[in-house]
Scaffold this active site. Structure first.
Site, PDB file in Angstrom:
ATOM      1  N   ASP B  36       0.859  -1.226   0.115  1.00 13.55           N
ATOM      2  CA  ASP B  36      -0.241  -0.157   0.039  1.00 13.55           C
ATOM      3  C   ASP B  36       0.878   1.394  -0.099  1.00 13.55           C
ATOM      4  O   ASP B  36       0.282   2.172  -0.054  1.00 13.55           O
ATOM      5  CB  ASP B  36      -1.085   0.194   1.259  1.00 13.55           C
ATOM      6  CG  ASP B  36      -2.374  -0.742   0.884  1.00 13.55           C
ATOM      7  OD1 ASP B  36      -2.399  -1.385  -0.144  1.00 13.55           O
ATOM      8  OD2 ASP B  36      -3.123  -0.717   1.595  1.00 13.55           O
ATOM      9  N   ASP B 274     -10.454  38.848 -31.371  1.00 14.15           N
ATOM     10  CA  ASP B 274     -10.033  37.547 -31.823  1.00 14.15           C
ATOM     11  C   ASP B 274     -10.803  36.501 -31.003  1.00 14.15           C
ATOM     12  O   ASP B 274     -10.752  35.214 -31.500  1.00 14.15           O
ATOM     13  CB  ASP B 274      -8.512  37.702 -31.500  1.00 14.15           C
ATOM     14  CG  ASP B 274      -7.870  36.452 -32.272  1.00 14.15           C
ATOM     15  OD1 ASP B 274      -7.955  36.035 -33.272  1.00 14.15           O
ATOM     16  OD2 ASP B 274      -7.442  35.442 -31.558  1.00 14.15           O
ATOM     17  N   GLY B 409      -8.641  32.385 -33.720  1.00  8.91           N
ATOM     18  CA  GLY B 409      -9.631  32.803 -34.401  1.00  8.91           C
ATOM     19  C   GLY B 409      -9.134  32.954 -35.800  1.00  8.91           C
ATOM     20  O   GLY B 409      -9.459  32.751 -36.833  1.00  8.91           O
ATOM     21  N   LEU B 410      -8.051  33.729 -35.811  1.00 12.62           N
ATOM     22  CA  LEU B 410      -7.564  34.147 -37.263  1.00 12.62           C
ATOM     23  C   LEU B 410      -7.274  32.940 -37.856  1.00 12.62           C
ATOM     24  O   LEU B 410      -7.279  32.851 -39.042  1.00 12.62           O
ATOM     25  CB  LEU B 410      -6.433  35.379 -36.911  1.00 12.62           C
ATOM     26  CG  LEU B 410      -5.926  36.065 -38.313  1.00 12.62           C
ATOM     27  CD1 LEU B 410      -7.217  36.638 -39.254  1.00 12.62           C
ATOM     28  CD2 LEU B 410      -4.612  36.882 -37.904  1.00 12.62           C
TER      29      LEU B 410
END
Lengths: 427, 507
Positions: B36, B274, B409-410
């Site tokens: 353990d 953007d 975005g672009l």
């Protein structure tokens, strides 16, 4: 000429062994599943255990767990503990579901854990019953990988030992090579032996169930891994004979291992030389390069995999290191003896562990390199000790000639890294 | 029995370890079998701690079973106290020790140790990691917190940050700064870096900030009931939530200080042009309840995404997540089975997943971008750099985290505009890898489209057109078209079917 000479100051076979009991910082045998399932391509490992077991496999498997691996955990829930009666019904149902989803599975291992052993679920009987239900397509076997019974690599031992009784009978004189090796290493080994004219060569574990691994009174077997004590015993019970040899790490270990088998099969000295000369030279060259940073350095082994003794032999004899302490979870004379013979006297050999006391010894000795588990590695680095985490030695191809340089490299890299890191101001 | 491969949470004793490891001067004696100790490496590796977790394991083995294990437990307890000299110890059993019924609490109490011994009851077969952390912290607070006068200045405690907590380290720092801006000092942050002595001082604060309900709520309730300390209900993750949190704190305390917003850049970043392409991006959110709730609000109200599904793996948070789902008009997925999560994601085909390490891999498999917002996480989500989730800097961090997996975005616009360009096609490879673009071979045979669904056939025109769609949305277009065709009872997909489906799914 090629027989490794025992150290002039005597080996470690009769050295007093420090036997300790206490807190152990080791994995349980379930972890063996992580590499075994890669080796046995048609096997599924079903652990019957708790959420802890599932969590352990997940932590140990790391990123591999996301590749639809062939292992899983049937997690015991409260109602499974309440009464024993339906544990088998529950298990049958989960196995049914599993095999329906994975029709490619040909061998199913029911792997016992601490919880299943403590409440004594009879997995052996379950395996027999399920074998009948799913025959002939699927063979169901059982072994225990529980922490109360097995330490780390002993899980592989328990697994292979469970397969020995169901291996086919044979009277043929065959070589059986035992221990799961990475495919690339296995191929190299088979090709070396084949080139000496030794055959047929059988493998345990085989890559698939259809491979014809058989055993009988004329079988001789060699072990590639030092943690196969139970498998060794099970094979002897089937009448097979063990070829005791140092384990195939480094140039010397590999040569001694091959030589033992070659002698058994009457291979001539010329043939042996012809087959091994070139790879030996390559291995020596690679080790010499990789071991530059290791020469004259001291090493301390915490117990982990039972690979410690043969690796200490390799590091001291072929890389010029001195061993301070060589800890092993278990030491079997029949298996570790040949390596202990070659390990130069000096290091403390220890079996078992009381981790806090062992840490005190390591701190006092300030070894140049400490081989230990991941629970200890970063804490020791923070104390200024260089460490090599041991688990990598089980996963990485390290056996035989072509890997000998890589093996030395695994140990020298932490030391080289320590030397290159310069964070202080340049002034 | 339940077949499991991935587990979102470990067993409850790992939760207890998260509390013990977070604290200083506390030791955990865990009755557990050999093996353990694997859990140590979660702390030393994933969190890169430079010390061993303060946990002693009895590591019993098969030969110890029987009367021996109780002796073993007592010896481990004594050894831990002698060796580590803690201010207090917590004692408990792991799943296997729970079965052998040694009663660590009773055994430790009979030893007459001079330090507080806090027994834990953690039912391993019905509860999980977060419960273990919450319960352990509660038991520690219950045992050690002392009645006392309030501090003169307005102070608070921060409750809930633990070891292995997702961004807990930096959240505490950010929150401390935020409160300091308001004129409020932190009395104790716990359990992270607190000592048992610090725990005793908890009731001196005027109120509590509940940073992590998963791991601190039981303690917060206890302190409210027994020490008359109100606690905050809003977790300040996201700009809106942080402002709500500030208002909540002002209401509790009457302080009027305003935190500095001069470095809060997220709202402007999100408004800038953007970010327009983010509008209506369909996201699926999964993780622990707290982070899911916070991220649903951020996704919808601060990023302008459309939330198409929410869910959590910790059933303790099932009720609030169900209520949240209702508010968002989606279905709640409460499960700890990753196969169910995968099925839900596949069905919803979101454009982005916010999830855990598991969802990151599901996303990889399905080709959907994913950002990690919740534990369980891997080593890369315990970063060296400052990366809080809470407060204003947290909002900045989250904005960056959420948009990085998406095509900017672009870039997206250009990809769409020039998708048929001879050197800007799918096989060209990314230019920043230094590879030369392979010119497109115009009359190369069109690769056969493999329908995911056996009942429909793609006609060659439609197939060709599908190949013109940028690769990162092609999978979705194909699935949508096939679903559309099936709904209409069509067995063939023509060019018209493709565009009818596109119109059908247009938003």
């Amino acid at each position: 000429m090629n027989v490794p000479l025992p150290p002039t100051n005597g080996g470690c076979r009769t050295a007093p062994v420090l036997k300790e009991r206490g807190q152990r910082e080791v994995f349980c045998g379930l972890t063996g599943i992580i590499w075994l399932h890669r080796k046995m391509q048609d096997a599924f490992f079903l652990v019957v255990g708790s959420r802890t077991c599932a969590h352990l496999l997940q932590s140990a498997a790391g990123v591999m767990i996301f590749a639809e691996p062939r292992f899983g955990t049937a997690i015991l829930e409260e109602q499974d503990l309440a009464g024993m009666a339906d544990a088998h019904v529950e298990l049958d149902r989960e196995v049914e579901k599993l095999l329906a989803r994975r029709p490619d599975i040909r061998q199913l291992f029911l792997v016992g854990s601490c919880p299943s052993e403590v409440i004594k679920i009879d997995l052996a009987r379950a395996a027999e019953r399920l074998s009948q239900v799913h025959a002939p397509h699927v063979r169901v076997l059982n072994y225990s990988g529980s922490g109360i019974e097995t330490t780390f690599t002993e899980g592989e031992d328990a697994c292979l030992a469970s397969m020995v009784p169901v291996l086919k009978d044979t009277t043929a004189r065959e070589l059986l090579v035992v221990g799961a090796l990475p495919d690339v290493v296995e191929d190299q080994m088979v090709s070396l032996l084949t080139d000496m004219g030794i055959g047929p060569i059988r493998l345990l574990p085989a890559r698939r169930i259809d491979d014809t691994t058989a055993v009988g009174e004329n079988t001789v077997f060699a072990l590639t891994q030092p943690f196969l004590g139970d498998t060794h015993a099970a094979l002897e019970r089937r009448g097979a004979r063990h070829l005791a040899a140092p384990f195939p790490f480094g140039d010397e270990g590999t040569t001694a291992w091959l030589r033992t088998i070659a002698a058994e099969f009457g291979v001539s000295e010329e043939t042996f030389e012809a087959v091994t000369a070139a790879p030996r030279a390559r291995a020596r060259k690679a080790i010499a390069q990789a071991a530059e940073a290791l020469r004259g350095k001291s090493v301390f082994f915490f117990p982990d995999s039972q690979l410690e003794i043969p690796l200490a032999r390799f590091l001291t004899r072929e890389c010029g290191m001195t061993a301070v302490e060589v800890g092993s979870p278990y030491i079997h004379d029949a298996l570790h003896g040949p390596d202990l013979d070659l390990l130069p006297a000096g290091p403390q050999i220890s079996e078992g562990q009381d981790v806090d006391k062992q840490l005190e010894r390591a701190r006092a000795a300030r070894p140049d390199l400490t081989v230990c588990g991941l629970g200890l590695a970063n804490p020791l680095e923070a104390e200024g000790l260089s460490t090599k985490w041991a688990i990598e030695l089980v996963f990485t191809p390290v056996h035989f000639y072509e890997q000998a340089g890589d093996l030395a490299g695994l140990f020298s890299r932490p030391l080289r890294r320590k030397a290159v890191l310069q964070m202080e101001a340049a002034e | 029995m339940k077949l499991t491969v991935w587990t979102y949470e470990g067993p409850p004793h790992v939760g207890a370890m998260r509390v013990a490891t977070a604290m200083k001067g506390l030791h955990y004696v865990l009755h557990a079998p050999q093996g353990d100790t694997y859990a140590d490496l979660l702390f030393t590796m994933i969190e890169r701690r430079n010390h061993r977790p303060p946990v002693s394991y009895t590591t019993f083995q098969a030969r110890d079973l029987g009367a021996d294990t109780a002796t073993l437990f007592k010896a481990s307890c004594q050894d831990a106290v002698d060796r580590f000299d803690p201010e207090a110890i917590i004692v408990g059993a792991s799943c296997t020790a729970e079965l052998i019924q040694d009663d660590p609490a009773g055994l430790a109490e009979t030893m007459g140790l001079s330090i507080p011994v806090i027994p834990l009851e953690l039912p391993s077969y019905s509860r999980k990691e977060n419960f273990g952390a919450d319960e352990t912290f509660y038991q520690i607070v219950k045992s050690l917190a002392k009645p006392q006068d309030r501090t003169k200045r307005v102070t608070c405690n921060i409750l809930g940050p633990t070891a292995l907590g997702f961004r807990a380290r930096d959240d505490v720092e950010e929150l401390t700064g935020l409160l300091s801006d308001m004129g409020i000092d932190v009395n104790v942050a716990a359990p992270l870096n607190a000592t048992p002595t610090d725990i005793a001082r908890l009731p001196a604060a005027h109120f509590n900030v509940l940073l992590s309900p998963e791991t601190g709520e039981a303690a917060a309730r206890f302190l409210e009931k027994n020490h008359d300390q109100p606690y905050t209900k809003v977790v300040p993750i996201g700009v809106g939530a942080t402002r709500d949190f500030i208002a909540e704190v002002a209401k509790i305390t009457g302080v009027t200080g305003r935190p500095d917003e001069s470095r809060l850049r997220m709202p402007w970043w999100s408004r800038s042009v953007d970010s327009t392409y983010l509008t209506g991006k369909r996201v699926f959110i999964f993780g622990d309840g707290t982070h899911v709730a916070a991220h649903a609000r951020i996704a919808r109200d601060e990023m302008g995404f459309e939330v198409v599904g929410v869910g959590c793996y910790n059933r303790e948070m099932a009720r609030p997540i169900r209520a949240l789902a209702k508010e968002y008009g989606v279905e709640a997925l409460i499960t700890d089975d990753y196969l169910e999560v995968e099925a839900a994601i596949e069905k919803l085909s979101p454009e982005m997943i916010l999830g855990t390490q598991m969802e990151r891999h599901i996303g990889k498999r399905l080709g959907i971008p994913c950002a990690v917002i919740s534990a369980p996480v891997h080593v890369q989500d315990f970063p060296a750099r400052y990366s809080p989730q809470v407060g204003f800097e947290g909002a900045n961090v989250i904005f960056d985290t959420l948009i990085h997996p998406l095509v900017m975005g672009l870039e997206e616009h250009l990809l769409t505009m020039f998708r048929d360009d001879f050197e800007f096609h799918d096989d060209a490879g990314p230019s920043h890898h230094g590879g030369k673009a392979k010119a497109k071979v115009e009359d190369a045979p069109v690769e056969q489209v493999q329908p995911q669904n056996d009942n429909v056939i793609w006609l060659s025109d439609a197939e060709k057109e599908l190949k013109k769609i940028p690769f990162f949305v092609r999978g979705k277009a194909r699935r949508n078209t096939e679903t559309f065709a099936q709904e209409k009872g069509l067995h063939e997909i023509s060019l018209d079917t493709l565009y009818e489906a596109k119109a059908h799914y247009a938003r």
